[in-house]
Design a protein around this motif. Structure first.
Motif, mmCIF file in Angstrom:
data_model
loop_
_atom_site.group_PDB
_atom_site.id
_atom_site.type_symbol
_atom_site.label_atom_id
_atom_site.label_comp_id
_atom_site.label_asym_id
_atom_site.label_seq_id
_atom_site.Cartn_x
_atom_site.Cartn_y
_atom_site.Cartn_z
ATOM 1 N N CYS A 301 0.817 -1.211 0.000
ATOM 2 C CA CYS A 301 0.000 0.000 0.000
ATOM 3 C C CYS A 301 0.857 1.271 0.000
ATOM 4 C CB CYS A 301 -0.955 0.002 1.188
ATOM 5 S SG CYS A 301 -0.096 -0.038 2.757
ATOM 6 N N PRO A 303 3.017 4.203 -1.641
ATOM 7 C CA PRO A 303 2.926 4.799 -2.986
ATOM 8 C C PRO A 303 4.097 4.441 -3.907
ATOM 9 C CG PRO A 303 2.565 6.472 -1.282
ATOM 10 C CD PRO A 303 3.004 5.229 -0.579
ATOM 11 N N GLY A 322 -2.058 15.920 2.021
ATOM 12 C CA GLY A 322 -1.903 14.474 2.078
ATOM 13 C C GLY A 322 -0.585 14.042 1.448
ATOM 14 N N ALA A 323 -0.557 12.791 0.972
ATOM 15 C CA ALA A 323 0.635 12.261 0.300
ATOM 16 C C ALA A 323 0.489 12.458 -1.200
ATOM 17 C CB ALA A 323 0.796 10.783 0.621
ATOM 18 N N VAL A 324 1.494 13.056 -1.815
ATOM 19 C CA VAL A 324 1.483 13.241 -3.267
ATOM 20 C C VAL A 324 2.682 12.496 -3.841
ATOM 21 C CG1 VAL A 324 1.664 14.904 -5.156
ATOM 22 C CG2 VAL A 324 0.301 15.470 -3.125
ATOM 23 N N ALA A 325 2.392 11.515 -4.701
ATOM 24 C CA ALA A 325 3.455 10.667 -5.258
ATOM 25 C C ALA A 325 3.564 10.858 -6.764
ATOM 26 C CB ALA A 325 3.160 9.202 -4.944
ATOM 27 N N ILE A 326 4.788 10.810 -7.260
ATOM 28 C CA ILE A 326 5.021 10.873 -8.706
ATOM 29 C C ILE A 326 5.886 9.683 -9.080
ATOM 30 C CG2 ILE A 326 5.425 12.583 -10.526
ATOM 31 C CD1 ILE A 326 6.913 14.189 -8.244
ATOM 32 N N ARG A 327 5.625 9.126 -10.229
ATOM 33 C CA ARG A 327 6.495 8.060 -10.713
ATOM 34 C C ARG A 327 6.647 8.150 -12.222
ATOM 35 N NH1 ARG A 327 3.171 2.429 -10.241
ATOM 36 N NH2 ARG A 327 4.510 1.816 -11.959
ATOM 37 N N GLY A 328 7.719 7.519 -12.714
ATOM 38 C CA GLY A 328 7.924 7.486 -14.151
ATOM 39 C C GLY A 328 8.928 8.507 -14.594
#
Lengths: 351, 351
Positions: A301, A303, A322-328
């Motif tokens: 669970c 991110p 909140g939680a802000v996630a970036i990927r790629g």
């Protein structure tokens, strides 16, 4: 349909560029600039014009664009073959004799001294030039010195290409989370180690996984900065200092290499529903921010779970958003060049 | 350690604010501004000062801050009880009699007409005010009209709070991907429907999942805009128009509700290793961008896989930077208020 039809309301702005460093990223920038010139003109009303390219022994310079119109005229990687080549041409001379624009810094610099890039960036700012850089060393050693000089002179300091490149760690941390308190951050910031750990979780040995990564061009011939955790630590420092206003240097980061991890451990963690990642993390311990780079078992669970192979990712934990996630985001030289170009555009363009 | 120590190099800038709309988001903004005032002063050298709050029947206005210093003095949700209440006070009057700053628009507007917010935003821009808005309707109907007016007048138009709020869809699409071509995008843009579909994949019926979402305050008492796909379509239009420069309106989007999906289908898709999501998508079909909102089975390797419950996410596919995905960001009124505040900061602050 055209992108951003609201452009073209003001006259086109010419931006003089000096490119320093003509290795993989510098050459990719050179090529990308030619490829994107028309789009940048039409979408952003900007006309970035390359006037000089320098390496450690000399360079080329002109008072008009040195960018060939035809791809076939592309500058060879050997600058000394160029008709304008001047042995011993120095950055200081070009900065002082060219109307100010943007210095594009692509020299790989030492993580301990920040040189030679740090000198280039200070020199450029001192001469009233904006700077964008793919050079981690200079930023690791003296981000705040550079930043304060840039702010004092009203100049831009673009560091995206050194802090995840196409993964927009700095944009999201500073622009998208403006006004929020970042309580902690965690990132899988190095594609090479992530690729190796992902392969090891499939049962491949460390040695074999590293060989594969090298064969695919993901890992450098000398992988020590990557597998030792130092590349992750460098990016973590740049992000923490730029986004959270911390004042970390390499000695402040507790760094663990991936070389102590066995393939058996990777497989076993994977079978347990988790995933081993080399995680760069800044979090509070007893109310003081601490930075570390460690191999961690990431839960399903989290991110960053699923950020596999050569992919990268980062998550910011905040008070209000909140939680802000970036990927790629691609990890090749062209993507690093695209991050440099993005920073140049964002110095001039307002949304 | 202080965040962004490089601030405080220039004098503090006072920013006059008018807040229009005092529902859940407006009140959250009012509270957040008080809470964040000190941080915004120290970190960004900005002093946002609330001078007026208006609703549809009147408002309060002053030539000095109407923000109480003490939390106990917080303005009640009933503006008419405020000592400065003026029945019939009109936005136009306040805009014309106050030195320009930022209009903060929090009126929920009709998705078909964009009113009353659209009128507020045009009026503010006409009077030289910057605008930030949480109002989807106005932007769905006339993003380009507003944007062109703002650009022509050198004013900011902040739309983050209307396009995912704490999920930074516009920042990443415009700032982080500047110079890249976005070839397609896909988003899970509505937390309510995502929560319902996530619960249904666990075997809960649609009716029960909706009830739960309403009990938790995730779904509105009237959920039709959410479950019908229209909230997703509205955000998709704003993002596509702002980021890709398209010119979509509601009639251009092929919208499918989640109400046709059975819990059995959700469970069966989940058991097959995929996940059903209400996906807003813009992609090319026969070289023309098409927009749709449809329930789709998302594969495990898709960047939106794992965006579950009330969480949101978006992925941009680009030419130079690969796929860049963002997920997370709270969905409550406080997070929407934080997105408004972020846009205000970014109008004035440069990194």
């Amino acid at each position: 349909m055209p992108q951003n039809p609201s452009a073209n309301l003001k006259g086109q702005k010419k931006i003089n560029l000096i490119l320093v460093g003509f290795g993989r990223v510098g050459r990719a920038f050179y090529g990308l600039l030619r490829e994107k010139r028309a789009l940048i003109k039409s979408r952003y009303n900007l006309n970035p014009t390359l006037l000089s390219i320098l390496n450690s022994t000399g360079g080329i310079a002109s008072d008009k664009s040195i960018h060939p119109e035809k791809p076939s005229d592309i500058c060879s990687s050997d600058l000394t073959q160029h008709s304008l080549w001047q042995k011993g041409l120095r950055l200081e001379h070009v900065l002082k004799t060219t109307p100010a624009g943007v210095l594009v810094e692509c020299t790989p610099s030492d993580l301990q001294t920040g040189e030679p890039g740090l000198g280039h960036l200070h020199l450029a700012l001192d001469n009233g030039w904006q700077v964008v850089t793919a050079d981690k060393g200079a930023l690791v050693v003296d981000f705040h010195g550079l930043r304060e000089k840039a702010v004092r002179k009203g100049l831009g300091l673009g560091a995206s290409a050194a802090a995840g490149a196409a993964l927009p760690t700095l944009d999201v941390g500073r622009v998208s989370l403006a006004g929020a308190e970042i309580t902690s951050l965690a990132g899988v910031l190095n594609g090479t180690t992530n690729y190796i750990l992902t392969q090891m979780a499939l049962g491949t040995s460390y040695e074999k996984a590293l060989e594969e990564a090298q064969a695919k061009g993901i890992a450098e011939p000398d992988p020590s900065l990557d597998v030792g955790g130092w590349d992750t630590a460098a990016k973590l420092i740049i992000i923490a200092n730029a986004v959270m206003g911390l004042n970390l240097s390499l000695k402040d980061v507790d760094v663990e290499p991936i070389t102590d991890v066995s393939s058996r451990t990777c497989v076993s963690v994977q079978n347990g529903g988790k995933s081993l990642k080399l995680v760069g993390k800044v979090h509070k311990i007893k109310n003081i921010f601490q930075a570390q780079v460690k191999v961690e078992a990431i839960d399903k669970c989290h991110p960053l779970y699923g950020v596999d192979g050569a992919e990268k990712g980062i998550v910011y934990f905040t008070d209000t958003m909140g939680a802000v996630a970036i990927r790629g985001g691609k990890s090749d030289p062209r993507a690093a060049a695209a991050a440099l170009l993005k920073d140049i555009i964002n110095i001039y363009h307002r949304y």
